[in-house]
Motif scaffolding. Sequence first.
Motif, short mmCIF file in Angstrom:
data_model
loop_
_atom_site.label_atom_id
_atom_site.label_comp_id
_atom_site.label_asym_id
_atom_site.label_seq_id
_atom_site.Cartn_x
_atom_site.Cartn_y
_atom_site.Cartn_z
N PRO A 1 37.84 22.57 59.47
CA PRO A 1 37.39 23.17 58.20
C PRO A 1 38.50 23.36 57.17
N TYR A 2 39.73 22.94 57.48
CA TYR A 2 40.85 23.18 56.58
C TYR A 2 40.62 22.57 55.20
N LEU A 3 40.23 21.30 55.14
CA LEU A 3 40.07 20.64 53.84
C LEU A 3 38.95 21.28 53.03
N SER A 4 37.82 21.52 53.64
CA SER A 4 36.73 22.13 52.88
C SER A 4 37.10 23.53 52.42
N TYR A 5 37.86 24.26 53.22
CA TYR A 5 38.31 25.59 52.82
C TYR A 5 39.26 25.50 51.63
N GLN A 6 40.19 24.54 51.65
CA GLN A 6 41.13 24.38 50.54
C GLN A 6 40.39 24.01 49.25
N VAL A 7 39.42 23.13 49.36
CA VAL A 7 38.65 22.73 48.18
C VAL A 7 37.86 23.92 47.64
N THR A 8 37.25 24.69 48.52
CA THR A 8 36.49 25.86 48.10
C THR A 8 37.39 26.87 47.42
N GLU A 9 38.56 27.12 47.97
CA GLU A 9 39.50 28.07 47.37
C GLU A 9 39.98 27.58 46.00
N PHE A 10 40.24 26.27 45.88
CA PHE A 10 40.67 25.71 44.60
C PHE A 10 39.57 25.88 43.55
N GLU A 11 38.32 25.57 43.93
CA GLU A 11 37.21 25.72 42.99
C GLU A 11 37.02 27.17 42.59
N ARG A 12 37.20 28.09 43.53
CA ARG A 12 37.08 29.51 43.23
C ARG A 12 38.16 29.95 42.23
N GLU A 13 39.38 29.47 42.44
CA GLU A 13 40.47 29.79 41.50
C GLU A 13 40.19 29.22 40.12
N GLU A 14 39.64 28.00 40.05
CA GLU A 14 39.29 27.41 38.75
C GLU A 14 38.25 28.25 38.03
N LEU A 15 37.25 28.75 38.76
CA LEU A 15 36.22 29.58 38.16
C LEU A 15 36.81 30.89 37.62
N VAL A 16 37.73 31.47 38.37
CA VAL A 16 38.38 32.70 37.91
C VAL A 16 39.18 32.44 36.64
N ARG A 17 39.94 31.33 36.61
CA ARG A 17 40.72 31.00 35.42
C ARG A 17 39.81 30.74 34.22
N ALA A 18 38.69 30.04 34.45
CA ALA A 18 37.76 29.75 33.35
C ALA A 18 37.13 31.03 32.82
N ALA A 19 36.78 31.95 33.70
CA ALA A 19 36.21 33.23 33.26
C ALA A 19 37.22 34.02 32.45
N GLU A 20 38.47 34.02 32.88
CA GLU A 20 39.52 34.73 32.16
C GLU A 20 39.75 34.09 30.79
N ARG A 21 39.73 32.76 30.73
CA ARG A 21 39.90 32.06 29.46
C ARG A 21 38.76 32.39 28.49
N ARG A 22 37.51 32.41 29.00
CA ARG A 22 36.37 32.77 28.16
C ARG A 22 36.49 34.19 27.65
N ARG A 23 36.92 35.11 28.53
CA ARG A 23 37.07 36.51 28.14
C ARG A 23 38.10 36.64 27.03
N LEU A 24 39.23 35.95 27.16
CA LEU A 24 40.26 35.99 26.13
C LEU A 24 39.76 35.42 24.80
N LEU A 25 39.02 34.32 24.87
CA LEU A 25 38.50 33.72 23.64
C LEU A 25 37.50 34.65 22.96
N ILE A 26 36.69 35.33 23.74
CA ILE A 26 35.72 36.25 23.16
C ILE A 26 36.44 37.45 22.53
N GLU A 27 37.42 37.99 23.24
CA GLU A 27 38.15 39.14 22.72
C GLU A 27 38.98 38.81 21.49
#
Length: 86
Positions: free
Chosen positions: A5-31
Amino acid sequence: MYEHPYLSYQVTEFEREELVRAAERRRLLIERADQIVPRQVGAVRGAVRRMLGRTGTAADAVTARAAAGSSVERRPSGSCEPLTAR
C-alpha cells in the motif's frame, strides 16, 4: 502476491496536501480580493485579444461584477473540490 500500500498511500497523501494548498490559496484570494491588480496587456495578450475580437478585458468584467455587488462564490467548509473557471 499482494500489492504493497506504500504507493497508493503516497499518492493519497500528495493529493490531500494539494487540496489543502488549493483551499488555502482560495481563502487568500477571497480575503485579499481588493489587493489583486490585473496585469497590463502585453504584446502577445493584445494580439490574441485582437485575433479573437474581444474588446473588454477580464479585469473589466471582474470590476463590473464587484461594482454590481455580486459576492464571491463560497463553498461549504467541508468541500474541497476546485472552483469552476470563469
